[in-house]
Write a protein that holds these residues in place. Sequence first.
Motif, PDB file in Angstrom:
ATOM      1  N   LEU A 165       0.971  -1.205  -0.115  1.00  0.00           N
ATOM      2  CA  LEU A 165      -0.146   0.195   0.411  1.00  0.00           C
ATOM      3  C   LEU A 165       1.058   1.343  -0.391  1.00  0.00           C
ATOM      4  N   GLN A 166       1.988   1.147   0.665  1.00  0.00           N
ATOM      5  CA  GLN A 166       2.950   2.520   1.092  1.00  0.00           C
ATOM      6  C   GLN A 166       3.492   2.591   0.176  1.00  0.00           C
ATOM      7  N   TYR A 167       3.967   1.640  -1.193  1.00  0.00           N
ATOM      8  CA  TYR A 167       4.534   1.293  -2.337  1.00  0.00           C
ATOM      9  C   TYR A 167       3.586   2.851  -3.521  1.00  0.00           C
ATOM     10  N   TRP A 168       2.105   1.597  -3.632  1.00  0.00           N
ATOM     11  CA  TRP A 168       0.950   2.507  -4.461  1.00  0.00           C
ATOM     12  C   TRP A 168       1.088   3.588  -4.039  1.00  0.00           C
ATOM     13  N   ASP A 169       0.737   4.296  -2.982  1.00  0.00           N
ATOM     14  CA  ASP A 169       0.025   5.376  -2.650  1.00  0.00           C
ATOM     15  C   ASP A 169       1.760   6.483  -2.812  1.00  0.00           C
ATOM     16  N   ALA A 170       2.862   5.869  -2.492  1.00  0.00           N
ATOM     17  CA  ALA A 170       3.875   6.941  -2.549  1.00  0.00           C
ATOM     18  C   ALA A 170       3.476   7.388  -4.396  1.00  0.00           C
ATOM     19  N   LEU A 171       3.624   6.028  -5.319  1.00  0.00           N
ATOM     20  CA  LEU A 171       3.554   6.049  -6.911  1.00  0.00           C
ATOM     21  C   LEU A 171       2.481   6.833  -6.715  1.00  0.00           C
ATOM     22  N   HIS A 172       1.088   7.067  -6.474  1.00  0.00           N
ATOM     23  CA  HIS A 172       0.579   7.850  -6.658  1.00  0.00           C
ATOM     24  C   HIS A 172       0.739   9.836  -6.613  1.00  0.00           C
ATOM     25  N   LEU A 173       1.354   9.853  -5.158  1.00  0.00           N
ATOM     26  CA  LEU A 173       2.036  10.789  -5.474  1.00  0.00           C
ATOM     27  C   LEU A 173       3.183  11.497  -6.650  1.00  0.00           C
ATOM     28  N   VAL A 174       3.631  10.804  -6.885  1.00  0.00           N
ATOM     29  CA  VAL A 174       4.429  11.091  -7.999  1.00  0.00           C
ATOM     30  C   VAL A 174       3.961  10.772  -9.135  1.00  0.00           C
ATOM     31  N   THR A 175       2.789  10.799  -9.227  1.00  0.00           N
ATOM     32  CA  THR A 175       2.315  10.701 -10.873  1.00  0.00           C
ATOM     33  C   THR A 175       1.873  12.037 -10.816  1.00  0.00           C
ATOM     34  N   GLN A 176       1.152  12.248  -9.662  1.00  0.00           N
ATOM     35  CA  GLN A 176       0.763  13.931  -9.513  1.00  0.00           C
ATOM     36  C   GLN A 176       1.399  14.753 -10.076  1.00  0.00           C
ATOM     37  N   ASP A 177       2.855  14.373  -9.164  1.00  0.00           N
ATOM     38  CA  ASP A 177       3.971  15.832  -8.995  1.00  0.00           C
ATOM     39  C   ASP A 177       3.936  15.897 -10.691  1.00  0.00           C
ATOM     40  N   GLU A 178       4.244  14.554 -11.595  1.00  0.00           N
ATOM     41  CA  GLU A 178       4.720  15.107 -12.479  1.00  0.00           C
ATOM     42  C   GLU A 178       4.186  15.616 -13.924  1.00  0.00           C
ATOM     43  N   ILE A 179       2.193  15.008 -13.424  1.00  0.00           N
ATOM     44  CA  ILE A 179       1.769  15.920 -14.484  1.00  0.00           C
ATOM     45  C   ILE A 179       1.156  17.370 -13.889  1.00  0.00           C
ATOM     46  N   LYS A 180       1.299  17.342 -12.702  1.00  0.00           N
ATOM     47  CA  LYS A 180       1.383  18.751 -12.675  1.00  0.00           C
ATOM     48  C   LYS A 180       2.264  19.725 -13.392  1.00  0.00           C
ATOM     49  N   LEU A 181       3.631  19.106 -13.083  1.00  0.00           N
ATOM     50  CA  LEU A 181       4.770  20.116 -13.617  1.00  0.00           C
ATOM     51  C   LEU A 181       4.632  19.787 -15.250  1.00  0.00           C
ATOM     52  N   LEU A 182       3.996  19.159 -16.061  1.00  0.00           N
ATOM     53  CA  LEU A 182       3.997  18.964 -17.249  1.00  0.00           C
ATOM     54  C   LEU A 182       2.934  19.823 -17.301  1.00  0.00           C
ATOM     55  N   GLN A 183       1.302  20.089 -16.848  1.00  0.00           N
ATOM     56  CA  GLN A 183       0.473  21.294 -17.184  1.00  0.00           C
ATOM     57  C   GLN A 183       0.876  22.625 -17.168  1.00  0.00           C
ATOM     58  N   ASN A 184       2.203  22.623 -16.164  1.00  0.00           N
ATOM     59  CA  ASN A 184       2.613  23.594 -16.093  1.00  0.00           C
ATOM     60  C   ASN A 184       3.439  24.213 -16.715  1.00  0.00           C
ATOM     61  N   GLY A 185       4.536  23.618 -17.761  1.00  0.00           N
ATOM     62  CA  GLY A 185       5.209  24.413 -18.612  1.00  0.00           C
ATOM     63  C   GLY A 185       6.120  23.090 -18.835  1.00  0.00           C
ATOM     64  N   GLY A 186       6.482  22.656 -18.614  1.00  0.00           N
ATOM     65  CA  GLY A 186       7.534  21.417 -18.625  1.00  0.00           C
ATOM     66  C   GLY A 186       9.254  21.577 -17.425  1.00  0.00           C
ATOM     67  N   GLU A 187       9.998  20.849 -18.194  1.00  0.00           N
ATOM     68  CA  GLU A 187      11.287  21.428 -17.135  1.00  0.00           C
ATOM     69  C   GLU A 187      11.818  22.706 -17.405  1.00  0.00           C
TER      70      GLU A 187
END
Length: 621
Positions: A341-363
């Motif tokens: 459960l900790q693995y999937w929760d951590a992956l969910h947080l990281v995926t949300q952060d990457e989506i937010k980064l790409l939606q705000n213009g990328g790297e």
Amino acid sequence: KVQRPITMAESAEESSVKDDRKSRKRDDDDDRRSRKSRRDGDDDRKSRKRRKRSRRDHSSESDDSEDSRRRRRRRKKSSRRKSKKGRKSSRKKKYSSSSDDDSSSSDDSSSQGETKKVLNAKLLAKLSQRGETLEERKERRSQKRAAKIQSRFGYTAEENPFNDPNLHEAFNWSKKKAAPNTEKETGDTLAEIDNIRRRRKQRDEERDEMDRTRAEESRQKELENYDEWAKKEEMFHLEQQRKRSAIRLMEGREKPVDVLAKNLLMFGLSEEEKNQRAAVKYKERFNALEQIEKLEAELEEPHKIVGVLKLVELHELKLEIEAFRILEKEAADGNSTASILQYWDALHLVTQDEIKLLQNGGEKSQYARKIEGIKEIFAGQSRSALMKMQDEIMSKLSSPTCDDRKYWQAVREQLMVHLAKLDLSEIHKKMLVRQLEKLEQRKKEAAERGAEKKEGEENDENGNSMVPENVDANFGNAEEELGETDEINITNKKTYSWQDRYAPRKPRYFNRVKTGYDWNKYNQTHYDAETPPPKIVQGYSFNIFYPDLVDPTKTPQYFLEPADSDDFCILRFHGGAPYEDIAFKIINREWNRSRKRGFKCTFERGILSLYFNFATHWYRR
């Protein structure tokens, strides 16, 4: 033959039987004549009805008016009523005429003190023809009955076991024929009917209450078993989700979520799940979850796999991760390992952060530069320091005097993402260790199958002959983790030619130190199992991970270098770009490089493995 003389009683009985036969024959003749006369009358009536019907039909053909049809209907109804009345009267006459001698006897018995009944005319006609009265007929029938009883049972009115002088007479129930109180009986009957209805209603109510109680009990049992049914259903859905990922991996058409779940499917199952899978009687011909164990573990860290995906792939990955999270939480119920459960929760947080980064213009956007500045705050911090920092940020956000609330909110979010990445790295490291253990087990099994050893040579090589008889050969042997405290920092002393093109980073590792007792002659003399000698270091095992080598054709190497003391030396590992060299301080003793004694130096699937034990010199004459 001489015939026995006939007595007077027998002659009287024979004459009475003959008279009875004659009377019965006369009665039968009279009945036949009466039936024939009734049939003739019925035939006459039927012929008259047919003639009337023909006349009506003829008249109906001539006159078809409404009034004539009504008259015909009235005539039909009246004729039906008359025929019904005639049939009823004929039935009554038949029943009254069919009452034979029993009815006459009942009339005689009920004549005493009761209302007088009307005698049958046919019976009187028969008696007049025979020339006898009712009393004579009654006497004749009683004699006949007494003769039958005596011929069959041997009883007479004077001699019988019941002491009944009226044995040959018909039984008369005088109490029953006594005039009852009709009003009282009617009242009692109505009261009994009311009681029966009340009892029936009460039984129906009791039956309904019993049915309701049974339905409630069955509902309670279903509710008790519902939790178990729901858990089994969620376990089934989770098993199907895992099988779908395993099938895609085996067929080479994996999705990003399958790559992220690969190590979990290979090494993340709990012992309970393994036992449940082994307890299933039905075995599938092709089980993807068992076949996936033949694949190699994924060496790339999960958050790095997520970091190279596009926005569309990230949205799809988020939905699939959410499906895994929901199934794992519903199927866990406190029994599953918390790391999954900790693995999937951590992956969910990281995926949300990457989506937010790409939606705000990328790297290369301003948002990315802001995030990089926040990440520099967390660099080099331990987990305890990061947790303390998180508490301080939460307290600052909860206070009303917070100046830049948006900035500290962003810091808190990036801190949670950073902690999630640390969790993913730790879980990934454990999975790689299990992969190493699996490889070691395979090699060990292969070595056991191919090796041909003698028992005496094996004892000499392992030194088991030097162990006391009352001490186990593995007594006191242990393995401890070789962590960061034994690592030597050499980053300031070393420079690399490729550090301008690649950012140097330290490789991950999983090292162990082996300790045990040295049972030499001196220790055997002065120590035993209750008071063992001091422990010594017997060997080391190093596992260094190089999954992202720039030039994978060059094998990583290790070097032995002197330390500040002769009792120790420095073991340095060199892998190549983009990994820095890493060194450890170990005991300076001679290595036993025999494969039988556990020496191993291999580089497979991005993992450099170095296992060795120290040489032992036994005194021999």
